[in-house]
Design an enzyme around this catalytic site. Structure first.
Site, PDB file in Angstrom:
ATOM      1  NE  ARG A  37      -4.064   1.822   2.371  1.00  0.00           N
ATOM      2  CZ  ARG A  37      -4.806   2.204   3.403  1.00  0.00           C
ATOM      3  NH1 ARG A  37      -4.432   1.879   4.640  1.00  0.00           N
ATOM      4  NH2 ARG A  37      -5.914   2.896   3.223  1.00  0.00           N
ATOM      5  CB  SER A  86      -5.359   4.780  -0.049  1.00  0.00           C
ATOM      6  OG  SER A  86      -5.348   3.373   0.029  1.00  0.00           O
ATOM      7  CB  SER A  87     -11.145   3.357   0.180  1.00  0.00           C
ATOM      8  OG  SER A  87     -11.566   4.260  -0.815  1.00  0.00           O
ATOM      9  CB  ALA A  88     -11.313   2.021   5.245  1.00  0.00           C
ATOM     10  N   PRO A  89      -9.014  -0.200   3.919  1.00  0.00           N
ATOM     11  CG  PRO A  89      -6.773  -0.771   4.281  1.00  0.00           C
ATOM     12  CD  PRO A  89      -7.826   0.223   4.680  1.00  0.00           C
TER      13      PRO A  89
END
Length: 384
Positions: A37, A86-89
């Site tokens: 990430r 970057s969205s919450a995984p």
């Protein structure tokens, strides 16, 4: 930061998502454990208990922050509003698990953003199967470079994602990492019959199956979620609630006091629900309406503020007693009246979550939201 430390952080995050139920399939589990990430978010800011904090790769806590299950803000517009992240995984994982495509299937991603989700798609499906579109040329150039560094080479196009990407159609699935107010007709036209569309609309994530006649229908996932709305242009500055604080606090308009209908557990909770706007029938019937929580320190009261920038309509809702509210409003739309009625329906239904709802999009473009109840099904035709 070493490769081993990065791998350990990925393993911890992946294991946590698996134990929490966000990940279940081996393919997506392997993808999250394999794609770093930090390559796609070399610097970012996130909200902490002490306020917003910015991290860079030189920061001692960088890796721990990067692999926190939260959204990492990576870009803002000129007004300071986040426009890329970057969205919450765990949310990404739930959407990808719902995106039931197989290696070799042709897919379109709407919203390249940092490129992290694109990399996960490439890892599972193969780069040749993945096309990604973003309105921002800076984002597509940067994402293409980062993906290439990891050996991925999807088709990336700079353009309006709501128009899809006809050159590579038809697709077996379309996955949008941005929000839309309605399902674009181009997405339906570019998805083969039996293909799926997964996207955020309102405060939910819907999974639609496209039918042979071009219509689509499906259910919402159980999770509440609101993504950044797809931008019409790279330099677009979106309307945001803070810009209207002064208007909501100081505007003068028509006023009335009315009872809160169907209150079962206290007026305070009701007003909090009204401000959060988590009910899907509210968020979808009032698309384009911004809600904000304000505090009138002089009078010591909480205010639910509503604004519809397109029509300059506004409303201010405050508690007048245990079972009544005072509504002050102006402009052509009575925003509070509609919201109060929709919330009354939601409370009568037992405060159902997104997983109780579904959406149908007809060949004529009409969007119908439905909710299953124990005795019948309720539905709402959404405004165009």
């Amino acid at each position: 930061m070493t490769p081993a430390a990065s791998q350990d952080a990925r393993n911890r995050m992946t294991a946590a998502m698996a134990s929490g139920g966000a990940l279940s399939s081996p393919a997506w589990t392997t993808a999250f454990a394999s794609v770093p990430r930090e390559v796609f978010a070399p610097s970012f800011s996130l909200h902490t208990e002490d306020g917003e904090r910015t991290y860079h790769q030189e920061s001692p806590e960088f890796l721990d922050a990067c692999y926190t299950d939260t959204s990492l803000i990576t870009q803002r517009d000129t007004a300071g509003t986040p426009i890329s992240s970057s969205s919450a995984p765990s949310l990404m994982a739930r959407m990808l698990e719902a995106f039931t495509v197989s290696r070799g299937d042709r897919v379109l991603e709407i919203g390249t953003g940092t490129g992290y989700n694109t990399a996960l798609l490439c890892h599972h499906l193969g780069s040749d199967s993945v096309t990604s579109v973003d309105i921002d040329p800076g984002l597509t150039v940067a994402a293409r470079d980062k993906l290439a560094r990891l050996g991925y080479g999807p088709t990336i196009n700079t353009g309006d994602g709501t128009a899809g990407y006809q050159e590579r159609a038809p697709y077996d699935g379309i996955l949008a990492t941005c929000g839309v107010r309605r399902i674009p007709a181009a997405w339906l036209a570019q998805t083969r019959p039996g293909g799926i569309i997964v996207t955020n609309i309102g405060t939910g994530i819907v999974r639609l199956t496209v039918e042979g006649n071009g219509a689509a229908a499906g259910a919402f996932l159980p999770d509440s979620a609101s993504f950044m709305i797809a931008r019409p242009a790279a330099d677009h500055v979106a309307h945001t609630a803070p810009a209207y604080t002064g208007l909501i606090m100081n505007a003068e308009g028509r006023s009335r006091t009315q009872p809160i209908p169907e209150v079962s557990d206290g007026a305070g909770d009701y007003l909090d629900d009204l401000m959060r706007a988590e009910a899907l029938e509210v968020s979808l019937n009032q698309l384009g309406v911004l809600a904000m929580t304000l505090i009138d320190k002089e009078r010591g009261r909480k205010i639910c503020g509503l604004i519809h920038p397109a029509t300059s309509s506004w409303a201010r809702v405050t508690l007048a007693g245990e079972t009544t509210v005072t509504i002050e409003h102006g402009g052509p739309l009575d925003l509070a009246a509609e919201r109060l009625e929709l919330f009354a329906q939601w409370i009568r239904a037992g405060r159902p979550g997104p997983g109780n709802y579904g959406l149908a999009v007809g060949t004529d473009g009409v969007h119908t939201l439905w909710r299953d109840a124990e005795t019948d099904r309720q539905s709402w035709v959404l405004p165009s």
